[in-house]
Design a protein around this motif. Structure first.
Motif, PDB file in Angstrom:
ATOM      1  N   MET A  79      -1.874  -3.823 -12.284  1.00 29.86           N
ATOM      2  CA  MET A  79      -1.599  -4.308 -10.934  1.00 29.86           C
ATOM      3  C   MET A  79      -1.516  -5.828 -10.900  1.00 29.86           C
TER       4      MET A  79
ATOM      5  N   ILE B 225      -2.681  -5.868  -3.330  1.00 29.86           N
ATOM      6  CA  ILE B 225      -2.343  -4.470  -3.554  1.00 29.86           C
ATOM      7  C   ILE B 225      -3.535  -3.614  -3.149  1.00 29.86           C
ATOM      8  N   TYR B 226      -3.257  -2.503  -2.470  1.00 32.14           N
ATOM      9  CA  TYR B 226      -4.316  -1.574  -2.085  1.00 32.14           C
ATOM     10  C   TYR B 226      -4.273  -0.385  -3.033  1.00 32.14           C
ATOM     11  N   ASN B 227      -5.272  -0.329  -3.916  1.00 32.67           N
ATOM     12  CA  ASN B 227      -5.459   0.786  -4.836  1.00 32.67           C
ATOM     13  C   ASN B 227      -6.125   1.913  -4.046  1.00 32.67           C
TER      14      ASN B 227
ATOM     15  N   GLY C 235      -0.797   1.524  -4.281  1.00 34.37           N
ATOM     16  CA  GLY C 235      -0.642   0.642  -5.409  1.00 34.37           C
ATOM     17  C   GLY C 235       0.197   1.209  -6.538  1.00 34.37           C
TER      18      GLY C 235
ATOM     19  N   ALA D 156       0.062  -8.780  -8.348  1.00 33.08           N
ATOM     20  CA  ALA D 156      -0.987  -8.812  -7.327  1.00 33.08           C
ATOM     21  C   ALA D 156      -1.943  -9.967  -7.583  1.00 33.08           C
TER      22      ALA D 156
ATOM     23  N   LYS E  32       0.849  -1.192   0.000  1.00 32.25           N
ATOM     24  CA  LYS E  32       0.000   0.000   0.000  1.00 32.25           C
ATOM     25  C   LYS E  32       0.887   1.247   0.000  1.00 32.25           C
TER      26      LYS E  32
ATOM     27  N   ILE F 175      -6.865  -7.335  -5.316  1.00 29.11           N
ATOM     28  CA  ILE F 175      -6.806  -5.875  -5.378  1.00 29.11           C
ATOM     29  C   ILE F 175      -7.895  -5.300  -4.481  1.00 29.11           C
TER      30      ILE F 175
ATOM     31  N   THR G 226      -9.923  -2.223  -3.887  1.00 30.12           N
ATOM     32  CA  THR G 226     -10.164  -1.051  -4.723  1.00 30.12           C
ATOM     33  C   THR G 226     -11.584  -0.531  -4.575  1.00 30.12           C
TER      34      THR G 226
ATOM     35  N   GLU H 274      -5.373   7.523  -5.446  1.00 28.12           N
ATOM     36  CA  GLU H 274      -5.336   7.002  -6.805  1.00 28.12           C
ATOM     37  C   GLU H 274      -6.747   7.013  -7.411  1.00 28.12           C
TER      38      GLU H 274
ATOM     39  N   LEU I 206       4.403  -0.439  -7.856  1.00 24.48           N
ATOM     40  CA  LEU I 206       4.264  -1.687  -8.593  1.00 24.48           C
ATOM     41  C   LEU I 206       5.569  -2.480  -8.606  1.00 24.48           C
TER      42      LEU I 206
ATOM     43  N   VAL J 202       5.428  -4.538  -5.526  1.00 19.86           N
ATOM     44  CA  VAL J 202       4.505  -5.668  -5.700  1.00 19.86           C
ATOM     45  C   VAL J 202       5.229  -6.818  -6.398  1.00 19.86           C
TER      46      VAL J 202
END
Length: 326
Positions: free
Chosen positions: A302, A270-272, A250, A307, A248, A310, A312, A276, A254, A257
């Motif tokens: 992602m 992954i935390y979008n 995202g 990932a 975190k 996600i 999101t 973002e 990358l 990740v």
């Protein structure tokens, strides 16, 4: 003259050809949808910096969950905004705290949905920090005791996964031991293992009403300039019992990740994050970007970075767009 070169375009010649050789795909099962549950009644308030994202009270939760199920989302991540806050964040680990109550409701009425409980103190403390404060110092070991209490209370309420986001040293070890001692040996931990002190969290702090009242979180969240530090954090968390690793934010991370995917044999999340989301929403509203194309390109990027899952705020829209393309 006969030239010798490769004709890569052969595999891009039509939509069906491109689909045939596509390496990464987005599915409804890939997404975790965050929810902000507000203590009170008749509350459904749009977050001004996050169009389409709402703070909702319990009396709106059923309708929200029906919509989530209809979209095909399989997991939600719960954040709570309590009616009262104190120095130690007591509502975070209260048996009838807002996240605990929301968890019980969801598991009763929508038992197949996975409930992931965010385990932190910042939304519940009057100072807005993720741990116990003395003067202007965030105390590590004293904070662990309260985080364990929070995790156990969330598991008792029915949470399927505990997701500690506080970034205190030893938080996974402490929570794992606490859950095991309380009989929750089969509840997995989704650790915010690699959480940077980012400028992209601004809209979230409006949504969760958890901005720090003094200083910042740079003494416990990671320096955005650092890569090797991510390995140290992730290695510790896996050794202490983490079942998932979250990176975190995202988009700016990358590379991290991919590092995590290449080096750790656990699901990578992954935390979008809110900033973002807000950037794309603002650009789309101004006609500067095609929202659908931009969001789907970002999310598949992602996945390509490594990932497995996600988190999101785009989940509902993304699933609807994916269905339209089928």
């Amino acid at each position: 003259m006969q030239l010798q070169f490769s004709r890569h375009r052969k595999l891009r010649s039509s939509a069906n050809m491109r689909a045939l050789v596509r390496e990464n795909h987005l599915r409804a099962e890939d997404f975790i949808y965050p929810l902000f549950i507000y203590e009170g009644e008749n509350i459904r308030k749009e977050v001004s910096s996050m169009p389409g994202v709402f703070q909702i009270s319990m009396d709106h939760l059923h309708a929200e969950m029906e919509d989530i199920v209809a979209h095909g989302i399989k997991a939600v991540l719960l954040f709570g905004i309590p009616a009262t806050k104190d120095e130690c964040g007591g509502q975070a680990y209260h048996d009838h705290g807002i996240v605990q109550e929301a968890t019980r409701y969801i598991k009763k009425h929508f038992p197949d949905i996975l409930v992931i409980a965010d385990t932190c103190l910042c939304e519940y403390t009057s100072h807005g920090h993720c741990g116990v404060v003395k003067g202007e110092k965030i105390l590590n070991d004293e904070s662990l005791e309260l985080l364990v209490k929070t995790a156990v209370s969330q598991a008792q309420a029915g949470a399927d996964i505990i997701a500690p986001s506080n970034m205190m040293d030893g938080f996974v070890a402490a929570i794992r031991a606490g859950l095991d001692e309380a009989g929750f040996t089969e509840i997995p931990i989704m650790s915010y293992a690699v959480k940077y002190a980012s400028s992209f969290y601004g809209p979230f702090r409006e949504a969760a009403e958890g901005a720090p009242q003094f200083g910042d979180r740079k003494t416990y969240q990671m320096d955005p300039a650092n890569r090797l530090e991510a390995f140290r954090e992730a290695e510790s968390d896996v050794a202490e019992g983490a079942d998932f690793l979250i990176v975190k934010p995202g988009m700016p991370y990358l590379d991290i990740v991919r590092d995590m995917k290449n080096n750790f044999n656990v699901p990578i999340v992954i935390y979008n994050v809110s900033g973002e989301y807000a950037m794309i929403k603002a650009a789309a509203q101004n006609g500067w970007l095609d929202e659908k194309k931009t969001v789907l390109e970002m999310l598949v990027g992602m996945k390509r970075a490594g990932a497995d899952l996600i988190i999101t705020y785009h989940a509902k829209d993304a699933i609807r767009w994916l269905k339209e393309e089928q």
